[in-house]
Design an enzyme around this catalytic site. Structure first.
Site, PDB file in Angstrom:
ATOM      1  N   LEU F  74       0.809  -1.213   0.000  1.00  0.00           N
ATOM      2  CA  LEU F  74       0.000   0.000   0.000  1.00  0.00           C
ATOM      3  C   LEU F  74       0.844   1.266   0.000  1.00  0.00           C
ATOM      4  O   LEU F  74       0.353   2.368   0.235  1.00  0.00           O
ATOM      5  CB  LEU F  74      -0.958  -0.028   1.189  1.00  0.00           C
ATOM      6  CG  LEU F  74      -1.816  -1.296   1.260  1.00  0.00           C
ATOM      7  CD1 LEU F  74      -2.677  -1.282   2.506  1.00  0.00           C
ATOM      8  CD2 LEU F  74      -2.669  -1.467   0.020  1.00  0.00           C
ATOM      9  N   CYS F  75       2.127   1.106  -0.297  1.00  0.00           N
ATOM     10  CA  CYS F  75       3.092   2.203  -0.288  1.00  0.00           C
ATOM     11  C   CYS F  75       3.065   2.919  -1.644  1.00  0.00           C
ATOM     12  O   CYS F  75       3.055   2.271  -2.689  1.00  0.00           O
ATOM     13  CB  CYS F  75       4.462   1.571  -0.048  1.00  0.00           C
ATOM     14  SG  CYS F  75       5.684   2.640   0.663  1.00  0.00           S
ATOM     15  N   HIS F  76       3.071   4.250  -1.624  1.00  0.00           N
ATOM     16  CA  HIS F  76       3.065   5.011  -2.872  1.00  0.00           C
ATOM     17  C   HIS F  76       4.442   5.000  -3.523  1.00  0.00           C
ATOM     18  O   HIS F  76       5.442   5.145  -2.820  1.00  0.00           O
ATOM     19  CB  HIS F  76       2.675   6.464  -2.594  1.00  0.00           C
ATOM     20  CG  HIS F  76       1.263   6.623  -2.138  1.00  0.00           C
ATOM     21  ND1 HIS F  76       0.882   6.421  -0.834  1.00  0.00           N
ATOM     22  CD2 HIS F  76       0.131   6.955  -2.811  1.00  0.00           C
ATOM     23  CE1 HIS F  76      -0.428   6.628  -0.710  1.00  0.00           C
ATOM     24  NE2 HIS F  76      -0.908   6.941  -1.890  1.00  0.00           N
ATOM     25  N   MET F 110       9.108   4.232   5.032  1.00  0.00           N
ATOM     26  CA  MET F 110       9.162   2.831   4.599  1.00  0.00           C
ATOM     27  C   MET F 110      10.401   2.572   3.745  1.00  0.00           C
ATOM     28  O   MET F 110      10.983   1.488   3.811  1.00  0.00           O
ATOM     29  CB  MET F 110       7.897   2.450   3.822  1.00  0.00           C
ATOM     30  CG  MET F 110       6.621   2.455   4.653  1.00  0.00           C
ATOM     31  SD  MET F 110       6.755   1.688   6.294  1.00  0.00           S
ATOM     32  CE  MET F 110       7.276   0.026   5.859  1.00  0.00           C
ATOM     33  N   GLU F 111      10.797   3.563   2.963  1.00  0.00           N
ATOM     34  CA  GLU F 111      12.005   3.402   2.146  1.00  0.00           C
ATOM     35  C   GLU F 111      13.240   3.233   3.037  1.00  0.00           C
ATOM     36  O   GLU F 111      14.100   2.385   2.777  1.00  0.00           O
ATOM     37  CB  GLU F 111      12.178   4.618   1.227  1.00  0.00           C
ATOM     38  CG  GLU F 111      11.288   4.608  -0.003  1.00  0.00           C
ATOM     39  CD  GLU F 111       9.828   4.957   0.292  1.00  0.00           C
ATOM     40  OE1 GLU F 111       9.503   5.345   1.443  1.00  0.00           O
ATOM     41  OE2 GLU F 111       8.998   4.838  -0.635  1.00  0.00           O
ATOM     42  N   ASP F 125      23.203 -12.872   4.873  1.00  0.00           N
ATOM     43  CA  ASP F 125      23.432 -13.827   3.780  1.00  0.00           C
ATOM     44  C   ASP F 125      24.916 -14.159   3.654  1.00  0.00           C
ATOM     45  O   ASP F 125      25.293 -15.311   3.413  1.00  0.00           O
ATOM     46  CB  ASP F 125      22.909 -13.228   2.464  1.00  0.00           C
ATOM     47  CG  ASP F 125      23.059 -14.163   1.281  1.00  0.00           C
ATOM     48  OD1 ASP F 125      22.812 -15.386   1.441  1.00  0.00           O
ATOM     49  OD2 ASP F 125      23.409 -13.698   0.174  1.00  0.00           O
TER      50      ASP F 125
END
Lengths: 164, 164, 164, 164, 164, 164
Positions: F74-76, F110-111, F125
């Site tokens: 739902l992130c633009h 969010m980024e 990893d």
């Protein structure tokens, strides 16, 4: 001169462009696929496209322009306002010319170069069954306009009389 | 010879490889970035990597190998079993050599060529603020092994005494 | 019958197919774009492709087949072994038929349906400046073979005498 | 009328929109999945969502809106400012309605159509184990506002009394 | 011990796994979102999902598992055979548990960890308007089976009597 | 407080931000990888990067920032104007700090969080062959500026005397 993408400690970064003004920008780049004239005839006929071959490479180049910031790690994402790919056919080579435009805060050199490269790679993919030795060269920026760093034009481009 | 990616009507297709056996395959490709020795010194120091520059290009090349079938329209998706990118530094150029391996039904020539191209484009991205006229050339397949079509080795590769 | 993609609690999952055997599988699906005959003539001329229009839609469909598991959340990623897109031209409509093949553990129905849908959407994109009211319909699976659930053939497909 | 995405030579291009002004734009599109009432009951219960089924399709549609320019070759990338997906449940069909908004230089018709199509394909994916013959139809633009070409409203949309 | 992803010169590579046998592999990983009980009630009601919130995070986690090799540079692409995401609700935290399975030549630890992380980030995205200080922690591998390196089980996992 | 991403019916949506003004925004987030000091020495030597390890994680974090709207449903989508990743090395842990900037209508929390998470996962990893029990924690927003909701600063951040 210094590398803008590395900070003083040599660490990579996507540099801050938030203070740069939006301007209209264009870049044009080329890539040349060299093969044999027999093979070139499989892609074209008397200078006309044969089947989908050139169209496939054109679409690949246009779509690659839109993917540039996913491929080049430190490249800013940009909303492209135009992308086109042209082919100039010679006896044993195809010159791919990609043109990209944006109204943004960074230039579109990488988009044009990526577009031309991927279109040329796509042509190679289609002929590699008959000519694995084909080669891509002269991948370079032809011209660039817009932005603070000013315009750029590759030496000898465009050739005199060029109507582009 | 004929173009395998176009059918009799000239229409593009991703050709059927479902009857081909899985074998071990490897391809190696190169791309050469030509710039000036001043600029090359910004990327490296006395032959040693300076900061993250080469690492960024290496990562870009490895990730691009995995993206090949998204970029080249008629290329089959493949589960790569190895991807690496090496740099050979000369006075005013960097040779990118990409090696890709798979255990699959199609070769990995396109993956190696795409990997080398994107690594070279990434190097260009990092130096373009100081040398827009830098050029990428000699993008070609160096060698290929595995698969029905047999092995391929570019003329003059490897150079004599090459330990690769 | 029950929905395989939801567990007993109604929660979505990408179901476990690790015990399923690899077999050859094929699916074919269609999507029909309905427009006017004037508009159709802009895309084709007397049944022949005009310019790149159909080639662009074909490439879009083939590339979409490869992107299916990125689009359909619970779809397993698959290494496609073939993808092709054909067009059947009528007076005021174009039928897109996508064929996808794999040698894998799940079927390729979604790949064929996604491929046909995206090719039809791409055609719409090219004509929307002249016919926004064009419509896509009859998006359905035509046939499927391979896998435990057996073969499927849509009612009335293929039409008698169909050589496909 | 003429096809804006092909130049005079019939070659595909992502057309130049750099001179177009940014305006608020909205598009709404639908896709209808037709199945049986038994199958529809597996997805919903008395008109209420059952488990995650509709939520999965909704998310797929919203994410597909954001992927449109990767799927449709000549589509401009756009920063979407809104995307939503609604479902209207009938006895044996589900109507997907996707609404997309942007403040940009091109319309969002393709985003709305792609969103509705992918949401409907996702529903098909969830029911295909029990109804392979389900079909998607009436994929069309319902309305569009903003931009130079003016507003558009599909014939008969919205139905009288529609509160949307 | 040594870092498998760097060669002797410290250069990153996607290591060669072409000689490794395909086996069934599974990995399970967790991520825990800590917030307040008021906020948690907005996501759930008495332990039951409220609206689409958990379904959105579940889908995000499943789709992220499929994107792992695009995100983690040296990770091999894998055909996943199963992916699921479960939530364990406490008073002021949600534990995300992601399970991934493959039949392949490398393990799926990174897929499980990426899936759990992205599902937790998606939950954060939905609550950040009301609790920016929420935190994600204890992102770790819970268990792993299959492959040459043997099984792994995190200390104290599973808790006694755990029916998973 | 209420969840902005769900409408009154509990249905997920990408909320409408078309009326919000473009402003300069920045967010900074962290993620901490905890391992053993032996393992940390494999990644670094006396506090200096060893080989490509940190550069690979840095590139992964920067590229992930650009992929955020593909991962978080739902992130633009946003045109990032800056992204950088820093590492703070302790005896047995690495703190990843990601900084993201945009000139846009939504924030970049969010980024920044996605960037820090993926950089930390990439570090995991690289060490998982020697320490599967390593853990990622304290994934949180450190600071945020710009936008209507005002500035945010995590409790205790920055530490006194911090020059950032």
């Amino acid at each position: 001169g210094e590398l803008t993408h590395l900070n003083a400690a040599g660490e990579a970064q996507m540099v801050d462009v938030s203070a740069k003004p939006e301007t209209s920008r264009e870049a044009r780049a080329q890539a040349i696929l060299s093969t044999t004239d027999e093979v070139l005839n499989l892609l074209t006929q008397g200078g006309l496209p044969k089947g989908d071959a050139l169209a496939v490479a054109r679409v690949a180049g246009i779509m690659a322009a839109k993917k540039t910031s996913e491929l080049i790690p430190l490249c800013h994402p940009l909303a492209l306002s135009k992308a086109s790919v042209d082919f100039e056919l010679a006896a044993d080579s195809i010159t791919v010319v990609a043109t990209v435009r944006t109204r943004g805060v960074t230039g579109v050199e990488m988009e044009a170069l990526t577009s031309a490269s991927v279109a040329a790679l796509t042509l190679y993919d289609m002929i590699k069954a008959v000519d694995k030795a084909a080669e891509i060269g002269q991948v370079k920026l032809l011209s660039k306009s817009g932005g603070k760093s000013g315009d750029f034009r590759a030496a000898g481009y465009p050739a005199e009389g060029d109507a582009r």
